[in-house]
Design an enzyme around this catalytic site. Structure first.
Site, PDB file in Angstrom:
ATOM      1  CE  LYS A 287      18.781 -44.454   2.223  1.00  0.00           C
ATOM      2  NZ  LYS A 287      17.850 -44.569   3.373  1.00  0.00           N
ATOM      3  CG  ASN A 288      19.654 -47.461   5.226  1.00  0.00           C
ATOM      4  OD1 ASN A 288      19.352 -46.288   5.018  1.00  0.00           O
ATOM      5  ND2 ASN A 288      18.938 -48.477   4.763  1.00  0.00           N
TER       6      ASN A 288
ATOM      7  NE  ARG B  18       9.818 -44.016   8.971  1.00  0.00           N
ATOM      8  CZ  ARG B  18       8.793 -43.800   9.776  1.00  0.00           C
ATOM      9  NH1 ARG B  18       7.847 -42.981   9.403  1.00  0.00           N
ATOM     10  NH2 ARG B  18       8.695 -44.410  10.927  1.00  0.00           N
TER      11      ARG B  18
ATOM     12  CB  CYS C  96       6.755 -43.731   5.467  1.00  0.00           C
ATOM     13  SG  CYS C  96       8.001 -44.222   4.324  1.00  0.00           S
TER      14      CYS C  96
ATOM     15  NE  ARG D  29       9.755 -47.038   7.518  1.00  0.00           N
ATOM     16  CZ  ARG D  29      10.827 -46.583   6.873  1.00  0.00           C
ATOM     17  NH1 ARG D  29      10.696 -45.818   5.825  1.00  0.00           N
ATOM     18  NH2 ARG D  29      12.026 -46.900   7.289  1.00  0.00           N
ATOM     19  N   PRO D  30       5.509 -47.157  12.625  1.00  0.00           N
ATOM     20  CG  PRO D  30       4.507 -48.699  14.081  1.00  0.00           C
ATOM     21  CD  PRO D  30       4.815 -48.456  12.620  1.00  0.00           C
ATOM     22  CB  VAL D  31       9.061 -44.482  16.405  1.00  0.00           C
ATOM     23  CG1 VAL D  31       9.643 -44.233  15.025  1.00  0.00           C
ATOM     24  CG2 VAL D  31       8.167 -43.335  16.832  1.00  0.00           C
ATOM     25  CG  ASP D  32       5.351 -49.474  18.405  1.00  0.00           C
ATOM     26  OD1 ASP D  32       5.940 -49.296  17.311  1.00  0.00           O
ATOM     27  OD2 ASP D  32       4.831 -50.560  18.729  1.00  0.00           O
ATOM     28  CG  LEU D  33       8.842 -51.887  18.377  1.00  0.00           C
ATOM     29  CD1 LEU D  33       9.390 -52.896  17.380  1.00  0.00           C
ATOM     30  CD2 LEU D  33       8.120 -52.609  19.520  1.00  0.00           C
TER      31      LEU D  33
ATOM     32  CG  ASP E 117      15.930 -51.005   2.145  1.00  0.00           C
ATOM     33  OD1 ASP E 117      14.708 -50.963   2.374  1.00  0.00           O
ATOM     34  OD2 ASP E 117      16.782 -50.517   2.925  1.00  0.00           O
TER      35      ASP E 117
ATOM     36  CB  ILE F 103      10.160 -55.682   5.965  1.00  0.00           C
ATOM     37  CG1 ILE F 103      11.113 -56.863   5.801  1.00  0.00           C
ATOM     38  CG2 ILE F 103      10.663 -54.682   7.023  1.00  0.00           C
ATOM     39  CD1 ILE F 103      11.416 -57.662   7.034  1.00  0.00           C
TER      40      ILE F 103
ATOM     41  NE  ARG G  65      15.090 -40.575   1.474  1.00  0.00           N
ATOM     42  CZ  ARG G  65      14.534 -41.714   1.889  1.00  0.00           C
ATOM     43  NH1 ARG G  65      13.443 -42.175   1.321  1.00  0.00           N
ATOM     44  NH2 ARG G  65      15.037 -42.398   2.887  1.00  0.00           N
TER      45      ARG G  65
HETATM   46  C1  UD1 Z   1      17.640 -45.497   7.685  1.00  0.00           C
HETATM   47  C2  UD1 Z   1      17.495 -46.972   7.668  1.00  0.00           C
HETATM   48  O1  UD1 Z   1      18.351 -47.702   8.131  1.00  0.00           O
HETATM   49  N1  UD1 Z   1      16.403 -47.451   7.074  1.00  0.00           N
HETATM   50  C3  UD1 Z   1      16.210 -48.883   6.969  1.00  0.00           C
HETATM   51  C4  UD1 Z   1      15.617 -49.409   8.260  1.00  0.00           C
HETATM   52  O2  UD1 Z   1      14.400 -48.702   8.482  1.00  0.00           O
HETATM   53  P1  UD1 Z   1      13.704 -48.792   9.914  1.00  0.00           P
HETATM   54  O3  UD1 Z   1      14.732 -48.779  10.968  1.00  0.00           O
HETATM   55  O4  UD1 Z   1      12.639 -47.750   9.936  1.00  0.00           O
HETATM   56  O5  UD1 Z   1      13.023 -50.218   9.822  1.00  0.00           O
HETATM   57  P2  UD1 Z   1      12.622 -51.207  11.011  1.00  0.00           P
HETATM   58  O6  UD1 Z   1      13.542 -52.380  10.987  1.00  0.00           O
HETATM   59  O7  UD1 Z   1      12.506 -50.432  12.252  1.00  0.00           O
HETATM   60  O8  UD1 Z   1      11.172 -51.660  10.551  1.00  0.00           O
HETATM   61  C5  UD1 Z   1      10.832 -53.012  10.358  1.00  0.00           C
HETATM   62  C6  UD1 Z   1       9.357 -53.202  10.656  1.00  0.00           C
HETATM   63  O9  UD1 Z   1       9.132 -52.946  12.034  1.00  0.00           O
HETATM   64  C7  UD1 Z   1       8.064 -52.033  12.206  1.00  0.00           C
HETATM   65  N2  UD1 Z   1       8.335 -51.210  13.404  1.00  0.00           N
HETATM   66  C8  UD1 Z   1       9.547 -50.592  13.541  1.00  0.00           C
HETATM   67  C9  UD1 Z   1       9.808 -49.814  14.646  1.00  0.00           C
HETATM   68  C10 UD1 Z   1       8.815 -49.680  15.634  1.00  0.00           C
HETATM   69  O10 UD1 Z   1       8.980 -48.980  16.642  1.00  0.00           O
HETATM   70  N3  UD1 Z   1       7.620 -50.311  15.467  1.00  0.00           N
HETATM   71  C11 UD1 Z   1       7.352 -51.092  14.366  1.00  0.00           C
HETATM   72  O11 UD1 Z   1       6.276 -51.655  14.242  1.00  0.00           O
HETATM   73  C12 UD1 Z   1       8.079 -51.188  10.916  1.00  0.00           C
HETATM   74  O12 UD1 Z   1       6.843 -50.554  10.677  1.00  0.00           O
HETATM   75  C13 UD1 Z   1       8.424 -52.245   9.887  1.00  0.00           C
HETATM   76  O13 UD1 Z   1       7.274 -52.925   9.500  1.00  0.00           O
HETATM   77  O14 UD1 Z   1      15.401 -50.808   8.142  1.00  0.00           O
HETATM   78  C14 UD1 Z   1      14.461 -51.157   7.123  1.00  0.00           C
HETATM   79  C15 UD1 Z   1      14.271 -52.672   7.169  1.00  0.00           C
HETATM   80  O15 UD1 Z   1      15.420 -53.315   6.801  1.00  0.00           O
HETATM   81  C16 UD1 Z   1      14.956 -50.665   5.775  1.00  0.00           C
HETATM   82  O16 UD1 Z   1      13.973 -50.894   4.795  1.00  0.00           O
HETATM   83  C17 UD1 Z   1      15.289 -49.183   5.806  1.00  0.00           C
HETATM   84  O17 UD1 Z   1      15.949 -48.803   4.627  1.00  0.00           O
HETATM   85  C1  PEP Z   2      13.322 -47.276   3.224  1.00  0.00           C
HETATM   86  C2  PEP Z   2      14.524 -46.718   3.076  1.00  0.00           C
HETATM   87  O1  PEP Z   2      15.005 -45.688   3.807  1.00  0.00           O
HETATM   88  P1  PEP Z   2      14.318 -44.916   5.053  1.00  0.00           P
HETATM   89  O2  PEP Z   2      14.257 -45.886   6.178  1.00  0.00           O
HETATM   90  O3  PEP Z   2      15.282 -43.808   5.320  1.00  0.00           O
HETATM   91  O4  PEP Z   2      12.975 -44.457   4.579  1.00  0.00           O
HETATM   92  C3  PEP Z   2      15.484 -47.229   2.071  1.00  0.00           C
HETATM   93  O5  PEP Z   2      16.663 -46.859   2.151  1.00  0.00           O
HETATM   94  O6  PEP Z   2      15.068 -47.984   1.168  1.00  0.00           O
END
Ligand code: UD1
Ligand code: PEP
Length: 433
Positions: A22-23, A101, A125, A130-134, A319, A341, A411
């Site tokens: 999926k990911n 997301r 979530c 889970r911000p997207v600032d980065l 996960d 995480i 999902r």
């Molecule tokens: C669709 C997908 O592939 N989802 C996976 C992806 O989620 P996702 O890509 O959302 O996870 P990230 O690696 O980005 O998040 C890791 C950490 O960084 C923080 N963060 C992230 C981005 C940002 O802009 N700012 C920030 O602070 C998040 O809140 C979290 O605490 O990787 C996670 C960590 O392995 C997995 O649990 C999810 O299943």
């Molecule tokens: C957290 C997960 O997915 P998503 O990043 O899509 O929420 C996950 O696959 O466990």
């Protein structure tokens, strides 16, 4: 809403085919936006999240069709042809983004290809803020102008994106993917530092290379991308789902059974193999898969307590934390499970406790003291992996467990009930709508 009913206590024996990841599939689908030529993705799993991404891409104008000529893979995956020759909208609306997301992964490709994108902020979530600032800061470093307005990220790059060095403060998987895709159409060289090393990143990079991008270093913490003016079409096979793999490894272990997982590889989850080995479970790589054999004694599974800490790849994946906790619930001795995480990923704990588990949370750690047996109960979870951990607990528990809110499971797990039932589990879906 559908439910799943399980009568626990049956050791699993059989073969479980593992689907495409999926990911990996979600960013790969978003990558189709980078080219005016079709991208064909094979081994694509049939999951609600894949459908959500298809709906989002469809509203951007991407035309999709099953590539029937390429057939279905041995493990049931489809080949999907994604044709983004005409992008009709660069807006990703709230209603589609809030459902999933990973929708935010269209931001980088749309911006790089069209010079503009308007993508809803995903919002919080169940497992954390889970911000997207980065993602945003990284794209700004590639020259994008970004404003947040009315809950939307409005990004523009009228003169195109420019290669730069971007250092991530933490190795975010999603930010790495968005930047990697955007940089492949940027002018000049981009160096991404302290990036995620997950196998899904390597898979995305390999697909981009097949599309004509120049990418080096994927799988390490430093990726170099030489941007191209345009990318071409390609055919790419999605890697196996390491989280589905690990979940079924734990299903075999928690029931004291033996299963062969096909179409996957231990290389994708070496840390999990090591942890299960330390718990007394036999795990071995075989041709085209993994064999897992649980230990038994006195008519019940014998599992040793092991401490686990989640980490970015190649560490133990977050996960699989909930599933590992379900396993530790019936271990001999105690296990300390630490989540590093996400700040709120213990939502399964109260539900596992309702099934007789002995777990105490102290900050980011949960102390699990193994009990002799779990007992079935009606349970419910608020996220995907928490839900599947309750299925695992139900497989081991005495009596009947009803898992509510099955849509979380849909999902990320294709044909969960039939894959487990084929190995002897007494599990069925109760359809209520
Ligand atoms: C669709 C997908 O592939 N989802 C996976 C992806 O989620 P996702 O890509 O959302 O996870 P990230 O690696 O980005 O998040 C890791 C950490 O960084 C923080 N963060 C992230 C981005 C940002 O802009 N700012 C920030 O602070 C998040 O809140 C979290 O605490 O990787 C996670 C960590 O392995 C997995 O649990 C999810 O299943
Ligand atoms: C957290 C997960 O997915 P998503 O990043 O899509 O929420 C996950 O696959 O466990």
């Amino acid at each position: 809403m559908d439910k799943i009913r399980i009568r626990g206590g049956v050791a699993l024996h059989g073969v479980i085919p593992i689907g495409g990841s999926k990911n990996a599939a979600l960013p790969l689908m978003a990558a189709s936006l980078l080219s005016a030529e079709p991208l064909v993705l094979c081994n694509l799993p049939h999951l609600a999240d894949v459908t959500s991404m298809a709906n989002l891409l469809n509203q951007h104008g991407v035309e999709m069709s099953l590539a029937e000529d390429l057939g279905r893979g041995a493990n049931g995956g489809h080949c999907l042809r994604l044709d983004a020759s005409r992008i009709t909208s660069t807006e990703a609306p709230y209603d589609l983004v809030r459902k999933m997301r990973a929708s935010v992964l269209v931001l980088g490709p749309l911006l790089a290809r069209c010079g503009e994108a308007r993508v809803s902020l995903p919002g919080g979530c169940a497992i954390g803020a889970r911000p997207v600032d980065l993602h945003i800061k990284g794209l700004q470093q590639l020259g994008a102008e970004i404003e947040i307005e009315q809950g939307y990220i409005h990004a523009t790059a009228p003169r195109g994106l420019k290669g730069a060095e971007v250092v991530l403060p933490i190795p975010s998987v999603g930010a790495t993917e968005n930047l990697l895709m955007a940089a492949s159409l940027a002018e000049g060289e981009t160096v991404l530092v302290n990036v995620a090393r997950e196998p899904e990143i390597v898979d995305l990079a390999q697909c981009l290379v097949a599309m004509g991008a120049e990418v080096a270093g994927a799988g390490t913490d430093r990726i170099t991308i030489k941007g191209r003016e345009r990318l071409n079409g390609a055919t790419h096979r999605v890697i196996a789902d390491r989280i589905e793999t690990g979940t079924y490894m734990m299903a075999a272990a928690i029931t004291g059974g033996e299963v062969l997982l096909t179409g996957t590889s231990l290389k994708l989850l070496a840390a999990v193999g090591q942890v299960l080995g330390a718990a007394g479970i036999e795990v071995s790589e075989v041709e085209n898969g993994i064999r897992v054999k649980g230990a038994n004694g006195d008519g019940r599974p014998v599992i040793q307590g092991v401490d686990v800490m989640t980490e970015p790849f190649p560490g133990f994946p977050t996960d699989l934390q909930a599933q590992m906790m379900a396993l530790m619930c019936i271990a001999d001795g105690a296990a300390m499970i630490t989540e590093t995480i996400f700040e709120n990923r213990f939502m399964h704990v109260p539900e596992l406790c309702r099934m007789g588990a002995n777990i105490n949370i102290h900050g980011a750690s949960a102390m699990v003291r193994g009990v002799k047996r779990l007992t079935g109960a009606p349970v419910m979870a608020t996220d995907l992996r928490a839900s599947v951990s309750l299925v695992l607990a139900g497989l081991a528990a005495e009596g009947e467990t009803i898992v509510n809110r099955v849509y979380h499971l849909d999902r990320g797990y294709e044909r969960l009930e039939s894959k487990l039932a084929a190995c002897g589990a007494q599990i069925e879906r109760i359809r209520t709508s």
